[in-house]
Design a protein around this motif. Structure first.
Motif, short mmCIF file in Angstrom:
data_model
loop_
_atom_site.label_atom_id
_atom_site.label_comp_id
_atom_site.label_asym_id
_atom_site.label_seq_id
_atom_site.Cartn_x
_atom_site.Cartn_y
_atom_site.Cartn_z
N ASP A 267 0.84 -1.20 0.00
CA ASP A 267 0.00 0.00 0.00
C ASP A 267 0.87 1.24 0.00
OD1 ASP A 267 -2.95 -1.02 0.65
OD2 ASP A 267 -1.58 -2.16 1.93
N ASP A 275 -6.71 -3.85 3.18
CA ASP A 275 -7.80 -4.80 2.92
C ASP A 275 -7.47 -5.83 1.85
OD1 ASP A 275 -7.88 -2.98 0.85
OD2 ASP A 275 -9.91 -2.26 1.29
N ASP A 276 -6.25 -5.81 1.27
CA ASP A 276 -5.90 -6.83 0.28
C ASP A 276 -4.47 -7.30 0.48
OD1 ASP A 276 -4.08 -5.17 -1.75
OD2 ASP A 276 -5.81 -3.92 -1.27
N ILE A 298 -8.76 -10.95 0.51
CA ILE A 298 -9.44 -9.70 0.85
C ILE A 298 -10.10 -9.84 2.22
CG2 ILE A 298 -11.16 -8.00 0.11
CD1 ILE A 298 -8.81 -8.33 -1.83
N THR A 565 -12.51 -6.02 -4.16
CA THR A 565 -11.24 -6.01 -3.43
C THR A 565 -11.11 -4.96 -2.33
OG1 THR A 565 -10.32 -4.63 -5.20
CG2 THR A 565 -9.98 -7.01 -5.37
N SER A 566 -12.13 -4.13 -2.09
CA SER A 566 -12.00 -3.08 -1.06
C SER A 566 -13.24 -2.96 -0.18
CB SER A 566 -11.70 -1.74 -1.73
OG SER A 566 -10.46 -1.76 -2.38
N ARG A 569 -13.60 -0.10 2.56
CA ARG A 569 -13.86 1.29 2.20
C ARG A 569 -14.94 1.49 1.13
NH1 ARG A 569 -10.94 2.78 -2.46
NH2 ARG A 569 -9.47 1.20 -3.19
N ASP A 573 -18.43 -3.35 -2.69
CA ASP A 573 -17.64 -4.58 -2.58
C ASP A 573 -18.25 -5.52 -1.54
OD1 ASP A 573 -16.11 -2.29 -3.51
OD2 ASP A 573 -14.41 -3.65 -3.63
#
Length: 716
Positions: A267, A275-276, A298, A565-566, A569, A573
């Motif tokens: 990140d 989160d991934d 995830i 994938t998120s 946030r 998803d």
């Protein structure tokens, strides 16, 4: 098949679009000299077709106009004035998507009674004339008596007759008088909400303070202004906080144990929620030579946030997290977003993980979704991973270089090749990054760098998102797709005109693909036009959205795509996670029947909160940028014309990426006409031309951190 004398559908559409007001069948028939019952029936069928494909809309009295067009007569609210002093207004009611078109008020004819001039907050009935889809002119029919409507966000300043409120919205150019009884508990420099009142003496618009939000002397107030101006929720209900605090990591039980796989998170340096996590290895299957096996794990937010819970309700209201230079307004409470759902190194975490297999060409050939328990081996940042790949490992990446990081780049190379082959839209858009120092002030504004390590994560996430969409489609499970439509015909014509003007014509093929745009972008790569061409191409694209109806993703050149994938946030998803859990029978937290019936509504809501977040984030950056420039009034800067309108030139500075306006009234020695097709202002007498993308030197005249507005004048 229509008769040869009968106009084509395109001709009728062009007539409707060219009209300044909505038109009925009678006007269309008269314009094309149509008569008789056969002509009337044919015309009726053509209009039905235009309405069915969304090219026109039928409004009041069955009159036709382009989609979301305003009526010929409407009630308007005066909202402010532009830099040239022209009053602007908006419809009192607006039910269309996004912001309503801009409306400029034509000067009023003076009456014998010398009626007070219009002011911000006045309500009026006006006749509208459409200039284009996003711009109208209005002629006042009459004013509507009664209290002004609306509420403003502004800064309170004391004055001899009480106080003034300076609106934070740059469209409001009028200050509001606050008489002593209407001050409330506001102190000088406070950010306040105020109700607009009827005009007082001498026509001065008035306001009453209804809520004090804090002092603007604190630099971090710039984000606060954006948060309150856009109505972004910041306080979590007690019940949601309690649910988050009581949550615990699930036991391994029926989950696939992934804790021995060296998954890593990658990140930005300032990221707080991870989160991934990713991992890759060469595929040992002899039937997939030179192929790769990837895992994208995830955070399993659906395990903690169940449908109908207090956490679910507040997450849905927010729709997404919002990111500002100095803070994050998270979708989920910190106990989850930075705690149990964040894939911290060395800690057990619940996850949904896609096993992905790609072939030597980077094509996804199969996938398998599991509900697992993982343990990240490292929290890495993009620059750190890139340095390791380039032969400069550090103490963290060194032990991971061969067994973890090198395979990630090996798989990425295949995915990147597949992306290039299918021809995606590759825009070169520099992103401003505002660095805040320990006092909360702007230290610098820099261009955010992009490395292959960024692209690696993007490609892994795209592959997982495609897999999620394929599962939903294959099993006919309703969910939310991330859709991106083809550009409209009108936007394409405007884009072709611009590109032709700079010597890069775009094909007139009816079957445009993203690769057509990317080829143009490659031609201008490294030239002074590169960033601007990317921006103009971006403006021509349709807006991406969430929908249960899949139409594909034009920009990525993908037939199916869903955001997976998120989930920390993005609520969209979380919906996709729940749909996958339900259709694959992966346990608790699946999509409930009530949500199934509301997917279209949910998609519209989430598309709206996404736009709200993007606008608020951009507004905050504009305010921080204005604060950064505020002590440089009178300085000279280099820049390029980034936009052209009838009221002036927008200029982007080379140094900081700051955008500002050069008002048309300040341009030298002439009156200027707006040549919309050429994206230029042209002097009526001298022929002097200011064209989009032209380099200019400007002097900073004003930088207002409260409104985020920046004004320039040409240096020469």
């Amino acid at each position: 098949m229509t008769d040869s004398h009968f106009p084509s559908k395109d001709a009728i559409l062009a007539f409707i679009r060219s009209s300044t007001t909505p038109v009925g069948k009678r006007e269309i028939a008269r314009a094309f000299k149509l008569s008789g019952s056969a002509d009337r029936e044919t015309l009726k069928d053509l209009l039905r077709e235009l309405e069915a494909d969304g090219t026109v809309e039928r409004g009041r009295n069955k009159r036709m106009a382009p989609p979301q067009a305003l009526p010929a007569v409407a009630v308007l609210l005066v909202t402010g004035a532009d830099a040239d002093g022209e009053l602007a207004a908006r419809p009192l009611t607006w039910t269309g998507e996004g912001n309503p078109p801009r409306i400029f008020l034509l000067p009023e004819k003076k009456s014998r009674g010398e009626e007070k001039p219009l002011a911000v907050g006045d309500t009026l009935l006006a006749k509208l004339a459409r200039i284009n889809d996003r711009l109208y002119e209005a002629r006042v029919i009459r004013r509507i008596d009664g209290e002004r409507e609306g509420r403003i966000l502004g800064v309170y300043r004391p004055s001899a007759d009480g106080g003034r409120i300076l609106p934070t919205d740059r469209r409001h150019k009028t200050e509001f008088l606050v008489l002593p009884p209407n001050r409330g508990d506001a102190e000088p420099g406070d950010l306040v909400f105020a109700d607009i009142l009827p005009a007082g003496r001498a026509g001065q618009p008035q306001a009453r303070v209804v809520e004090r939000l804090g002092s603007t002397d604190e630099p971090r107030a710039f984000s606060l202004i954006a948060i309150h101006a856009h109505g972004i929720p910041t306080v979590f209900p007690h019940a949601a906080l309690r649910e988050a605090e009581l949550a615990a990591v699930p036991a391994q039980m029926q989950r696939e144990d992934l804790r021995d796989i060296p998954l890593v998170t990658i990140d930005g340096a300032d990221a707080r929620d991870f989160d991934d996590a990713v991992w890759a290895e060469a595929d040992g299957d002899p039937e997939n030579p030179d192929g790769w096996h990837l895992i994208v794990a995830i955070a399993d937010v659906s395990y903690y946030v169940r449908p109908g819970s207090a956490l679910d309700r507040t997450a849905y209201e927010r729709g997404n997290s919002v990111y500002f230079p100095d803070r994050v307004v998270p979708m989920l409470p910190e106990a989850l977003s930075n705690g149990l759902c964040s894939l911290r190194p060395g800690e057990d975490r619940a996850c949904l993980a896609f096993h992905l297999w790609i072939d030597r060409s980077g094509v996804l050939i199969r996938h398998r979704l599991v509900r697992g328990l993982m343990r990240s081996v490292a929290r890495l940042i993009y620059e750190q991973v890139q340095d390791c790949h380039d032969g400069r490992p550090d103490e963290v990446t060194g032990p991971l270089a061969d067994g973890v990081i090198a395979p990630l780049f090996g798989a990425y190379a295949r995915l990147a090749a597949a992306r290039a082959k299918r021809g995606t839209l590759e825009l070169d858009l520099p992103e401003r990054r505002v660095h805040i120092d320990e006092r909360g002030r702007v230290a610098e504004i820099v261009r955010r760098e992009r490395h292959d390590s960024h692209r690696l994560i993007e490609e892994f996430m795209i592959a997982a998102n495609v897999a999620a969409a394929e599962v939903l489609e294959r099993r006919t499970m309703p969910g939310l797709y991330r859709i991106h439509d083809r550009p409209s015909m009108e936007k394409m014509e405007a884009l072709r005109g611009f590109l032709a003007g700079i010597g890069h014509p775009l094909t007139k093929s009816a079957d445009l693909t993203p690769d057509h745009f990317t080829r143009i972008l490659r031609k201008v790569e490294g030239t002074s036009h590169a960033t601007l061409v990317s921006e103009v191409v971006l403006r021509a694209q349709a807006q991406a959205a969430y929908s249960p109806d899949n139409i594909g993703h034009f920009g990525l050149a993908l037939h199916r795509y869903a955001h997976f994938t998120s989930p920390i946030r993005r609520y969209a998803d979380l919906i996709v996670h729940r749909a996958l859990i339900r259709t694959l029978g992966l346990g608790v937290g699946g999509l409930d029947d009530e949500t199934l019936g509301r997917l279209a509504e949910i998609g519209d809501h989430l598309s709206s909160t996404e736009r709200r977040a993007a606008t608020a984030e951009r507004d905050a950056v504009d305010r921080y940028t204005a604060a950064f420039l505020a002590d440089r009034i009178g300085d000279r800067f280099s820049g390029r014309i980034s936009g052209v309108s009838r009221f002036g030139l927008f200029v982007r500075l080379d140094e900081s990426g700051a955008d500002g306006l050069v008002p048309a009234s300040s341009l030298p020695d002439d009156r200027y006409d707006h040549d919309e097709a050429a994206h230029a202002l042209v002097g009526q007498r001298t022929g002097r031309t200011y064209r989009l993308s032209s380099p200019v030197k400007v002097v900073l005249v004003e930088a207002d951190p409260v409104s985020g507005s920046t004004l320039f004048r040409l240096a020469d």
